[in-house]
Each structure stands twice: as structure tokens, then as C-alpha cells.
Design a protein around this motif. Structure first.
Motif, PDB file in Angstrom:
ATOM      1  N   GLU A 119      53.713 -12.691  31.793  1.00 24.62           N
ATOM      2  CA  GLU A 119      55.056 -12.344  32.270  1.00 24.62           C
ATOM      3  C   GLU A 119      55.005 -11.240  33.315  1.00 24.62           C
ATOM      4  OE1 GLU A 119      57.162 -11.568  28.627  1.00 24.62           O
ATOM      5  OE2 GLU A 119      57.500 -13.700  28.257  1.00 24.62           O
ATOM      6  N   PHE A 123      53.743 -12.849  36.485  1.00 23.22           N
ATOM      7  CA  PHE A 123      54.791 -13.703  37.042  1.00 23.22           C
ATOM      8  C   PHE A 123      55.832 -12.851  37.775  1.00 23.22           C
ATOM      9  CE2 PHE A 123      58.859 -15.960  36.796  1.00 23.22           C
ATOM     10  CZ  PHE A 123      58.525 -17.094  37.504  1.00 23.22           C
ATOM     11  N   ALA A 124      56.169 -11.700  37.205  1.00 22.17           N
ATOM     12  CA  ALA A 124      57.118 -10.802  37.863  1.00 22.17           C
ATOM     13  C   ALA A 124      56.547 -10.307  39.193  1.00 22.17           C
ATOM     14  CB  ALA A 124      57.456  -9.623  36.947  1.00 22.17           C
ATOM     15  N   MET A 146      54.351 -11.943  41.009  1.00 24.44           N
ATOM     16  CA  MET A 146      54.366 -13.103  41.904  1.00 24.44           C
ATOM     17  C   MET A 146      55.766 -13.313  42.477  1.00 24.44           C
ATOM     18  SD  MET A 146      52.803 -15.695  43.335  1.00 24.44           S
ATOM     19  CE  MET A 146      51.309 -16.091  42.439  1.00 24.44           C
ATOM     20  N   THR A 147      56.768 -13.171  41.633  1.00 23.73           N
ATOM     21  CA  THR A 147      58.157 -13.321  42.072  1.00 23.73           C
ATOM     22  C   THR A 147      58.488 -12.298  43.149  1.00 23.73           C
ATOM     23  OG1 THR A 147      58.797 -14.181  39.911  1.00 23.73           O
ATOM     24  CG2 THR A 147      60.559 -13.312  41.298  1.00 23.73           C
ATOM     25  N   GLU A 148      58.071 -11.062  42.928  1.00 21.94           N
ATOM     26  CA  GLU A 148      58.309  -9.995  43.909  1.00 21.94           C
ATOM     27  C   GLU A 148      57.601 -10.304  45.225  1.00 21.94           C
ATOM     28  OE1 GLU A 148      57.039  -5.334  44.348  1.00 21.94           O
ATOM     29  OE2 GLU A 148      57.657  -6.036  42.359  1.00 21.94           O
ATOM     30  N   TYR A 171      56.742 -13.261  46.363  1.00 25.34           N
ATOM     31  CA  TYR A 171      57.428 -14.387  46.990  1.00 25.34           C
ATOM     32  C   TYR A 171      58.710 -13.942  47.688  1.00 25.34           C
ATOM     33  CZ  TYR A 171      59.950 -18.719  47.644  1.00 25.34           C
ATOM     34  OH  TYR A 171      60.659 -19.746  48.196  1.00 25.34           O
ATOM     35  N   GLN A 172      59.462 -13.069  47.040  1.00 25.18           N
ATOM     36  CA  GLN A 172      60.713 -12.591  47.638  1.00 25.18           C
ATOM     37  C   GLN A 172      60.449 -11.798  48.914  1.00 25.18           C
ATOM     38  OE1 GLN A 172      62.403 -10.542  44.257  1.00 25.18           O
ATOM     39  NE2 GLN A 172      63.416 -12.377  43.505  1.00 25.18           N
ATOM     40  N   CYS A 212      53.574 -18.094  48.213  1.00 28.99           N
ATOM     41  CA  CYS A 212      52.788 -17.636  47.060  1.00 28.99           C
ATOM     42  C   CYS A 212      51.290 -17.626  47.347  1.00 28.99           C
ATOM     43  CB  CYS A 212      53.072 -18.523  45.843  1.00 28.99           C
ATOM     44  SG  CYS A 212      54.751 -18.367  45.222  1.00 28.99           S
TER      45      CYS A 212
END
Length: 88
Positions: free
Chosen positions: A26, A29-30, A32-34, A36-37, A42
Motif C-alpha cells: 500500500e 502503491f501510494a 506510484m500514484t504520486e 503518476y500524478q 508509471c
């Protein structure tokens, strides 16, 4: 030694992590999300080693699962790939 509901609640109030593997996933993933944003993709650069390694592991796990679903193994020498099997 028994972990009572009360002791469990006390640990959870502190944010105790019961499954460190889930927590690590998790957290990555957070990250990775950051990423990507910020960047719109990715493809993590190698200089961001921890996140880059995590992304590679996710791809490797995905590909291994895909091969199992298709009933294939490694696409190394002497083995058949999913593409070859579907073309036969």
C-alpha cells in the motif's frame, strides 16, 4: 500468551500494522500514484530504486500469473510462448 481484544485495540490505536507485506504494498502503491500524478506515466526511472524495483516486481508477478492462466511457462529456449500456442 494471549492477545486479548483489549490489547489488540490498544495496538490498533497506535497504528500497529498486522500484515507488513500489505502495508508495504500500500505504501509503494501510494508512491506510484504520486509519481503518476506528477509525471503522467508509471515508467519509474532506475534512480528511484525502491519504487522502480517495486514496479518491476509487480510486472513480474503479473506476467507469471498471466502465463499460469494461459498454461504456459517461461518463454526461454525450448519452451513455447502463449503467442506460439495460439497460432498453432
Amino acid at each position: 500468551n494471549v492477545l486479548t481484544d483489549e490489547r489488540k485495540s490498544l495496538l490498533e490505536e497506535l497504528g500497529f500494522v498486522w500484515d507488513s507485506h500489505v502495508a508495504a504494498w500500500e505504501e509503494n502503491f501510494a508512491l506510484m500514484t504520486e509519481f503518476y500524478q506528477q509525471h503522467g506515466h508509471c515508467c519509474i526511472p532506475i534512480k528511484q530504486k525502491e519504487l522502480s524495483d517495486w514496479a518491476k516486481r509487480q510486472r513480474r508477478i503479473y506476467n507469471r500469473n498471466l502465463q499460469q492462466q494461459l498454461g504456459t511457462t517461461s518463454t526461454g529456449a525450448g519452451s513455447s510462448s502463449a503467442i506460439k500456442n495460439t497460432r498453432v
